[in-house]
Scaffold this motif. Structure first.
Motif, PDB file in Angstrom:
ATOM      1  N   LEU A   8      -9.832 -26.941  51.999  1.00 47.89           N
ATOM      2  CA  LEU A   8      -9.530 -26.474  50.648  1.00 47.89           C
ATOM      3  C   LEU A   8     -10.825 -26.245  49.870  1.00 47.89           C
ATOM      4  N   GLU A   9     -11.758 -27.169  49.997  1.00 46.57           N
ATOM      5  CA  GLU A   9     -13.047 -27.023  49.312  1.00 46.57           C
ATOM      6  C   GLU A   9     -13.794 -25.795  49.826  1.00 46.57           C
ATOM      7  N   GLU A  10     -13.733 -25.573  51.130  1.00 47.61           N
ATOM      8  CA  GLU A  10     -14.384 -24.399  51.720  1.00 47.61           C
ATOM      9  C   GLU A  10     -13.760 -23.104  51.194  1.00 47.61           C
ATOM     10  N   LYS A  11     -12.420 -23.095  51.153  1.00 46.81           N
ATOM     11  CA  LYS A  11     -11.731 -21.887  50.668  1.00 46.81           C
ATOM     12  C   LYS A  11     -11.984 -21.672  49.174  1.00 46.81           C
ATOM     13  N   THR A  12     -12.064 -22.742  48.424  1.00 47.77           N
ATOM     14  CA  THR A  12     -12.348 -22.633  46.990  1.00 47.77           C
ATOM     15  C   THR A  12     -13.751 -22.064  46.782  1.00 47.77           C
ATOM     16  N   GLY A  13     -14.702 -22.533  47.547  1.00 47.48           N
ATOM     17  CA  GLY A  13     -16.068 -22.008  47.472  1.00 47.48           C
ATOM     18  C   GLY A  13     -16.118 -20.536  47.845  1.00 47.48           C
ATOM     19  N   GLU A  14     -15.353 -20.185  48.882  1.00 51.91           N
ATOM     20  CA  GLU A  14     -15.296 -18.781  49.301  1.00 51.91           C
ATOM     21  C   GLU A  14     -14.686 -17.918  48.193  1.00 51.91           C
ATOM     22  N   CYS A  15     -13.670 -18.435  47.519  1.00 50.00           N
ATOM     23  CA  CYS A  15     -13.044 -17.687  46.413  1.00 50.00           C
ATOM     24  C   CYS A  15     -14.041 -17.475  45.276  1.00 50.00           C
ATOM     25  N   PHE A  16     -14.788 -18.527  44.937  1.00 49.99           N
ATOM     26  CA  PHE A  16     -15.794 -18.383  43.872  1.00 49.99           C
ATOM     27  C   PHE A  16     -16.875 -17.389  44.275  1.00 49.99           C
ATOM     28  N   ARG A  17     -17.300 -17.450  45.533  1.00 50.20           N
ATOM     29  CA  ARG A  17     -18.319 -16.514  46.025  1.00 50.20           C
ATOM     30  C   ARG A  17     -17.793 -15.081  45.962  1.00 50.20           C
ATOM     31  N   LEU A  18     -16.550 -14.893  46.407  1.00 50.95           N
ATOM     32  CA  LEU A  18     -15.955 -13.551  46.384  1.00 50.95           C
ATOM     33  C   LEU A  18     -15.753 -13.058  44.951  1.00 50.95           C
ATOM     34  N   ALA A  19     -15.375 -13.946  44.046  1.00 50.49           N
ATOM     35  CA  ALA A  19     -15.208 -13.566  42.640  1.00 50.49           C
ATOM     36  C   ALA A  19     -16.547 -13.136  42.047  1.00 50.49           C
ATOM     37  N   ALA A  20     -17.600 -13.852  42.368  1.00 47.17           N
ATOM     38  CA  ALA A  20     -18.935 -13.487  41.874  1.00 47.17           C
ATOM     39  C   ALA A  20     -19.375 -12.157  42.474  1.00 47.17           C
ATOM     40  N   GLU A  21     -19.142 -11.983  43.764  1.00 49.97           N
ATOM     41  CA  GLU A  21     -19.488 -10.720  44.417  1.00 49.97           C
ATOM     42  C   GLU A  21     -18.703  -9.564  43.818  1.00 49.97           C
ATOM     43  N   ASN A  22     -17.427  -9.808  43.526  1.00 47.88           N
ATOM     44  CA  ASN A  22     -16.578  -8.786  42.907  1.00 47.88           C
ATOM     45  C   ASN A  22     -17.123  -8.406  41.533  1.00 47.88           C
ATOM     46  N   ALA A  23     -17.534  -9.389  40.750  1.00 42.77           N
ATOM     47  CA  ALA A  23     -18.099  -9.109  39.422  1.00 42.77           C
ATOM     48  C   ALA A  23     -19.373  -8.282  39.541  1.00 42.77           C
ATOM     49  N   THR A  24     -20.217  -8.607  40.512  1.00 46.40           N
ATOM     50  CA  THR A  24     -21.454  -7.846  40.736  1.00 46.40           C
ATOM     51  C   THR A  24     -21.127  -6.412  41.124  1.00 46.40           C
ATOM     52  N   LEU A  25     -20.163  -6.246  42.006  1.00 44.17           N
ATOM     53  CA  LEU A  25     -19.779  -4.893  42.440  1.00 44.17           C
ATOM     54  C   LEU A  25     -19.158  -4.099  41.293  1.00 44.17           C
ATOM     55  N   GLN A  26     -18.355  -4.761  40.469  1.00 41.31           N
ATOM     56  CA  GLN A  26     -17.766  -4.060  39.322  1.00 41.31           C
ATOM     57  C   GLN A  26     -18.851  -3.615  38.342  1.00 41.31           C
ATOM     58  N   ALA A  27     -19.873  -4.431  38.161  1.00 42.37           N
ATOM     59  CA  ALA A  27     -20.983  -4.040  37.285  1.00 42.37           C
ATOM     60  C   ALA A  27     -21.718  -2.834  37.862  1.00 42.37           C
ATOM     61  N   LYS A  28     -21.907  -2.827  39.182  1.00 45.98           N
ATOM     62  CA  LYS A  28     -22.557  -1.681  39.828  1.00 45.98           C
ATOM     63  C   LYS A  28     -21.716  -0.421  39.682  1.00 45.98           C
ATOM     64  N   VAL A  29     -20.393  -0.563  39.813  1.00 44.98           N
ATOM     65  CA  VAL A  29     -19.499   0.585  39.647  1.00 44.98           C
ATOM     66  C   VAL A  29     -19.616   1.136  38.226  1.00 44.98           C
ATOM     67  N   GLN A  30     -19.640   0.264  37.229  1.00 44.96           N
ATOM     68  CA  GLN A  30     -19.775   0.709  35.842  1.00 44.96           C
ATOM     69  C   GLN A  30     -21.114   1.408  35.623  1.00 44.96           C
ATOM     70  N   GLU A  31     -22.149   0.892  36.244  1.00 48.06           N
ATOM     71  CA  GLU A  31     -23.474   1.520  36.144  1.00 48.06           C
ATOM     72  C   GLU A  31     -23.450   2.913  36.768  1.00 48.06           C
ATOM     73  N   LEU A  32     -22.796   3.038  37.920  1.00 49.96           N
ATOM     74  CA  LEU A  32     -22.700   4.342  38.585  1.00 49.96           C
ATOM     75  C   LEU A  32     -21.854   5.317  37.777  1.00 49.96           C
ATOM     76  N   ILE A  33     -20.801   4.828  37.157  1.00 46.59           N
ATOM     77  CA  ILE A  33     -19.965   5.691  36.304  1.00 46.59           C
ATOM     78  C   ILE A  33     -20.787   6.209  35.131  1.00 46.59           C
ATOM     79  N   SER A  34     -21.589   5.337  34.547  1.00 46.89           N
ATOM     80  CA  SER A  34     -22.451   5.737  33.430  1.00 46.89           C
ATOM     81  C   SER A  34     -23.490   6.757  33.882  1.00 46.89           C
ATOM     82  N   THR A  35     -24.093   6.512  35.052  1.00 48.22           N
ATOM     83  CA  THR A  35     -25.083   7.446  35.592  1.00 48.22           C
ATOM     84  C   THR A  35     -24.446   8.793  35.881  1.00 48.22           C
ATOM     85  N   LEU A  36     -23.255   8.775  36.436  1.00 45.28           N
ATOM     86  CA  LEU A  36     -22.550  10.022  36.745  1.00 45.28           C
ATOM     87  C   LEU A  36     -22.239  10.810  35.475  1.00 45.28           C
ATOM     88  N   ALA A  37     -21.789  10.125  34.445  1.00 47.63           N
ATOM     89  CA  ALA A  37     -21.504  10.803  33.172  1.00 47.63           C
ATOM     90  C   ALA A  37     -22.777  11.424  32.602  1.00 47.63           C
TER      91      ALA A  37
END
Length: 107
Positions: A8-37
């Motif tokens: 459970l602790e391992e899966k919880t850590g993986e979820c937090f890691r994936l959530a952080a990675e998702n936030a980083t990727l979403q920020a990159k997507v927003q940056e690319l959308i801004s660059t494209l505009a």
């Protein structure tokens, strides 16, 4: 129960890691959308500038053509006194030894 808690602790850590990675990727997507505009706006500005330049060049070419044609008429009249060039126009053509209006091109 130690194995379950560890898993459970391992899966919880993986979820937090994936959530952080998702936030980083979403920020990159927003940056690319801004660059494209920004690039879209830049391209629209360049297209407008190219259109202005094209219109200017077409106008200059047309002016050069009409000025050259007028000069040719003056020279023809000078070289051939008494010749009537009043019917001559860059919008006419000679067909069967007669001046007739140009036909519109079918492009």
């Amino acid at each position: 129960m130690g194995k379950t808690e560890a898993a459970l602790e391992e899966k919880t850590g993986e979820c937090f890691r994936l959530a952080a990675e998702n936030a980083t990727l979403q920020a990159k997507v927003q940056e690319l959308i801004s660059t494209l505009a920004s690039k879209d706006q830049e391209m629209a500005t360049q297209a407008a500038n190219f259109k202005v330049a094209e219109d200017k060049l077409i106008g200059e070419a047309a002016t050069g053509f009409t000025d050259g044609f007028a000069e040719a008429l003056v020279q023809a009249a000078c070289a051939n006194p008494g010749i009537d060039v009043s019917g001559c126009s860059p919008l006419n053509e000679v067909v069967d030894d007669k001046l007739v209006p140009l036909k519109a091109s079918e492009e």
